[in-house]
Design a protein around this motif. Structure first.
Motif, PDB file in Angstrom:
ATOM      1  N   ARG A 146       0.811  -1.218   0.000  1.00  0.00           N
ATOM      2  CA  ARG A 146       0.000   0.000   0.000  1.00  0.00           C
ATOM      3  C   ARG A 146       0.849   1.275   0.000  1.00  0.00           C
ATOM      4  O   ARG A 146       0.326   2.376  -0.168  1.00  0.00           O
ATOM      5  CB  ARG A 146      -0.943   0.002   1.208  1.00  0.00           C
ATOM      6  N   PHE A 147       2.154   1.127   0.194  1.00  0.00           N
ATOM      7  CA  PHE A 147       3.004   2.306   0.349  1.00  0.00           C
ATOM      8  C   PHE A 147       3.452   2.907  -0.974  1.00  0.00           C
ATOM      9  O   PHE A 147       4.217   3.877  -0.990  1.00  0.00           O
ATOM     10  CB  PHE A 147       4.190   1.987   1.255  1.00  0.00           C
ATOM     11  N   SER A 148       2.941   2.384  -2.092  1.00  0.00           N
ATOM     12  CA  SER A 148       3.126   3.090  -3.360  1.00  0.00           C
ATOM     13  C   SER A 148       2.294   4.373  -3.375  1.00  0.00           C
ATOM     14  O   SER A 148       2.564   5.294  -4.150  1.00  0.00           O
ATOM     15  CB  SER A 148       2.719   2.199  -4.538  1.00  0.00           C
ATOM     16  N   ASP A 149       1.287   4.426  -2.506  1.00  0.00           N
ATOM     17  CA  ASP A 149       0.461   5.612  -2.333  1.00  0.00           C
ATOM     18  C   ASP A 149       1.118   6.504  -1.277  1.00  0.00           C
ATOM     19  O   ASP A 149       1.161   6.156  -0.094  1.00  0.00           O
ATOM     20  CB  ASP A 149      -0.947   5.197  -1.889  1.00  0.00           C
ATOM     21  N   LYS A 150       1.604   7.644  -1.687  1.00  0.00           N
ATOM     22  CA  LYS A 150       2.358   8.486  -0.762  1.00  0.00           C
ATOM     23  C   LYS A 150       1.502   8.966   0.399  1.00  0.00           C
ATOM     24  O   LYS A 150       1.998   9.179   1.512  1.00  0.00           O
ATOM     25  CB  LYS A 150       2.982   9.671  -1.488  1.00  0.00           C
ATOM     26  N   GLN A 151       0.205   9.134   0.173  1.00  0.00           N
ATOM     27  CA  GLN A 151      -0.661   9.565   1.274  1.00  0.00           C
ATOM     28  C   GLN A 151      -0.720   8.512   2.373  1.00  0.00           C
ATOM     29  O   GLN A 151      -0.745   8.845   3.563  1.00  0.00           O
ATOM     30  CB  GLN A 151      -2.056   9.882   0.756  1.00  0.00           C
ATOM     31  N   VAL A 152      -0.746   7.243   1.982  1.00  0.00           N
ATOM     32  CA  VAL A 152      -0.695   6.162   2.965  1.00  0.00           C
ATOM     33  C   VAL A 152       0.630   6.235   3.725  1.00  0.00           C
ATOM     34  O   VAL A 152       0.667   6.160   4.968  1.00  0.00           O
ATOM     35  CB  VAL A 152      -0.852   4.789   2.285  1.00  0.00           C
ATOM     36  N   ALA A 153       1.718   6.378   2.980  1.00  0.00           N
ATOM     37  CA  ALA A 153       3.036   6.451   3.615  1.00  0.00           C
ATOM     38  C   ALA A 153       3.131   7.636   4.569  1.00  0.00           C
ATOM     39  O   ALA A 153       3.688   7.529   5.667  1.00  0.00           O
ATOM     40  CB  ALA A 153       4.124   6.535   2.542  1.00  0.00           C
ATOM     41  N   VAL A 212       9.804  -0.843  -0.660  1.00  0.00           N
ATOM     42  CA  VAL A 212      10.495  -0.800  -1.951  1.00  0.00           C
ATOM     43  C   VAL A 212      10.158   0.473  -2.721  1.00  0.00           C
ATOM     44  O   VAL A 212      10.874   0.832  -3.663  1.00  0.00           O
ATOM     45  CB  VAL A 212      10.130  -2.059  -2.781  1.00  0.00           C
ATOM     46  N   HIS A 213       9.117   1.178  -2.302  1.00  0.00           N
ATOM     47  CA  HIS A 213       8.633   2.349  -3.029  1.00  0.00           C
ATOM     48  C   HIS A 213       9.392   3.614  -2.603  1.00  0.00           C
ATOM     49  O   HIS A 213       9.429   3.933  -1.396  1.00  0.00           O
ATOM     50  CB  HIS A 213       7.143   2.556  -2.757  1.00  0.00           C
ATOM     51  N   PRO A 214       9.956   4.365  -3.526  1.00  0.00           N
ATOM     52  CA  PRO A 214      10.617   5.623  -3.152  1.00  0.00           C
ATOM     53  C   PRO A 214       9.690   6.570  -2.400  1.00  0.00           C
ATOM     54  O   PRO A 214      10.143   7.339  -1.551  1.00  0.00           O
ATOM     55  CB  PRO A 214      11.045   6.210  -4.505  1.00  0.00           C
ATOM     56  N   GLU A 215       8.372   6.509  -2.698  1.00  0.00           N
ATOM     57  CA  GLU A 215       7.417   7.375  -2.005  1.00  0.00           C
ATOM     58  C   GLU A 215       7.448   7.159  -0.497  1.00  0.00           C
ATOM     59  O   GLU A 215       7.238   8.097   0.283  1.00  0.00           O
ATOM     60  CB  GLU A 215       5.994   7.112  -2.522  1.00  0.00           C
ATOM     61  N   SER A 216       7.690   5.917  -0.077  1.00  0.00           N
ATOM     62  CA  SER A 216       7.721   5.627   1.357  1.00  0.00           C
ATOM     63  C   SER A 216       8.908   6.301   2.035  1.00  0.00           C
ATOM     64  O   SER A 216       8.818   6.706   3.199  1.00  0.00           O
ATOM     65  CB  SER A 216       7.770   4.114   1.594  1.00  0.00           C
TER      66      SER A 216
END
Length: 444
Positions: A110-117, A142-146
């Protein structure tokens, strides 16, 4: 002194270390200033000593925040923790590899969504500060957004944090895999953006050998060696099934640690989580290279992984750097007080020696800072150090008040805190010379 300088002053019982309590008698290692004063300017400690002597250095117009009956410690250091796993803490019934598949990987996707992160990063850092933790080595996903979300929140708070994008190019769900090349390029971009920006530090973060190809580990090693101040974090010898899988995937390596060594990932500022099932040659190599092991007792209990042999790691003939880690979500608490209490229980089962309370608090402060090679900045209360502090209330609950009334020494009081304590015992947390968490109104 510039007119714009930012000052603060704290008064109370100040705890600091004059020696390593694993190498000397614990009571001799701890220094207790019963009525101490800490002076801070622009986030750095300028003076620390007896109130009667140090108050003469107090700048005009600066009020003293007084914590009577409290203990002032350096802020706690968490050497191994996963912030994206906070939503799945306390998930029932699996050992490591099945637990990852059933709970952790779906949560991390779910952490591909920056708002979640962003939402989880805010909750996570708030929880750390409520527990007196001011620095941590943190796994993102794995997501840079996280990573962006985590560092943005840490920068807003002013905390000194170490974090990095997880690298996984095999043996993981499709939506959690990168490639050796994209993992390298994304990590390099994040390093350029965040490493050394304010108080933020970057760690190259291959999850563990099972989820990275040799090519990815080698590129991670290239990144780690590209600058002499980068960190590296991964997992090591946590679970016997994991160890057997690593042996099958890397048949030409002599041990699990050797997998990382061949990739150039073993050295100063390298932090290996768990390290339960290590042999003497592993401990010796950790000592020789200056890397660190993160002792995660609540997680090791919760997943049934085994008992970390702390006193074997800290043997005086070749001591290894060791810090404490909460590990959440396999860990059961972000409280390093609770973690110290569990580490004591592990010591009873894993060796003839019992973990002393002063040794436990050293691991959570100065020892943790040394494990991260940050002892010149954090982990101690002394002039020149960054002003990250934790104020502890030994009477935070009725049971604690009853028990600490019987304490004759500070060491006994510390043992009570680590055995019965939790976030309620953290009266205040100071970061970079500013109070960022306060349970009640202090005396001024």
């Amino acid at each position: 002194m510039p007119a714009s300088a930012r000052h603060a002053a704290l008064r109370g019982c100040v705890l600091s270390f004059r020696a390593n309590p694993f190498l000397t008698e614990p009571e001799e290692a701890l220094h207790v200033e019963e009525d101490g004063l800490i002076l801070i300017t622009d986030g750095k400690i300028t003076h620390c000593g007896p109130y009667s002597q140090t108050r003469s250095f107090l700048p005009a117009g600066v009020s003293v925040t007084h914590y009577p009956g409290k203990l002032i410690s350096a802020g706690f250091v968490d050497s191994h923790v996963h912030y994206p796993q906070l939503p799945v803490i306390a998930s029932w019934g699996e050992e490591l590899l099945a637990w990852l598949q059933q709970y952790v990987f779906p949560a991390e996707s779910r952490f591909s969504d920056k708002q979640v992160a962003q939402a989880v990063a805010k909750s996570f850092l708030s929880e750390l500060l409520r527990n007196g933790t001011t620095t941590a080595a943190v796994y993102c996903t794995v997501h840079p957004e996280s990573v962006e979300a985590f560092f943005e929140e840490s920068e807003r708070l002013g905390t000194r944090m170490i974090a990095g994008k997880v690298l996984m190019d095999r043996n993981a769900p499709d939506n959690l895999r990168d490639t050796a090349l994209t993992g390298y390029e994304q990590s390099r971009t994040l390093i350029e953006r965040w490493h050394g920006k304010g108080r933020q530090l970057y760690a190259i973060t291959p999850r563990f050998a099972i989820t990275s190809t040799p090519e990815q580990l080698e590129l991670a090693g290239d990144l780690y060696r590209s600058r002499d101040d980068l960190f590296m974090q991964t997992h090591l010898s946590e679970n016997r099934e994991e160890i057997a899988t690593v042996a099958r995937l890397f048949p030409n390596s002599n041990s699990y640690l050797d997998v990382y060594d061949k990739a150039g990932l073993v050295g100063p500022r390298a932090i290996f989580g768990h390290g339960i099932h290590l042999h003497e040659h592993d401990f010796q190599h950790c000592h020789d290279t200056g890397c660190a092991l993160a002792h995660c007792p609540t997680s090791n209990f919760f997943l049934g992984s085994g008992l970390f042999r702390l006193f074997d790691a800290k043997a005086a003939k070749r001591p290894v750097h060791v810090g404490l880690g909460t590990d959440v979500g396999a860990g059961t608490s972000l409280s390093l007080l609770a973690t110290m209490g569990e580490a004591y229980k592990v010591s009873l089962m894993a060796s003839p020696q019992r973990l002393h309370a002063i040794q436990a608090f050293w691991l959570a402060t100065r020892g943790g800072a040394e494990a991260l090679h940050l002892e010149d900045r954090i982990g101690s209360i002394a002039p020149g150090m960054e002003a990250d502090l934790c104020v502890l209330d030994p009477q935070a609950t009725p049971l604690l008040a009853l028990r600490t009334h019987e304490s004759k020494t500070v060491a006994d009081m510390l043992f009570v805190l680590m055995t019965l304590g939790d976030d309620r015992c953290v009266e205040a947390t100071w970061v970079n010379g500013q109070c960022v968490h306060q349970r009640s109104q202090p005396d001024a």
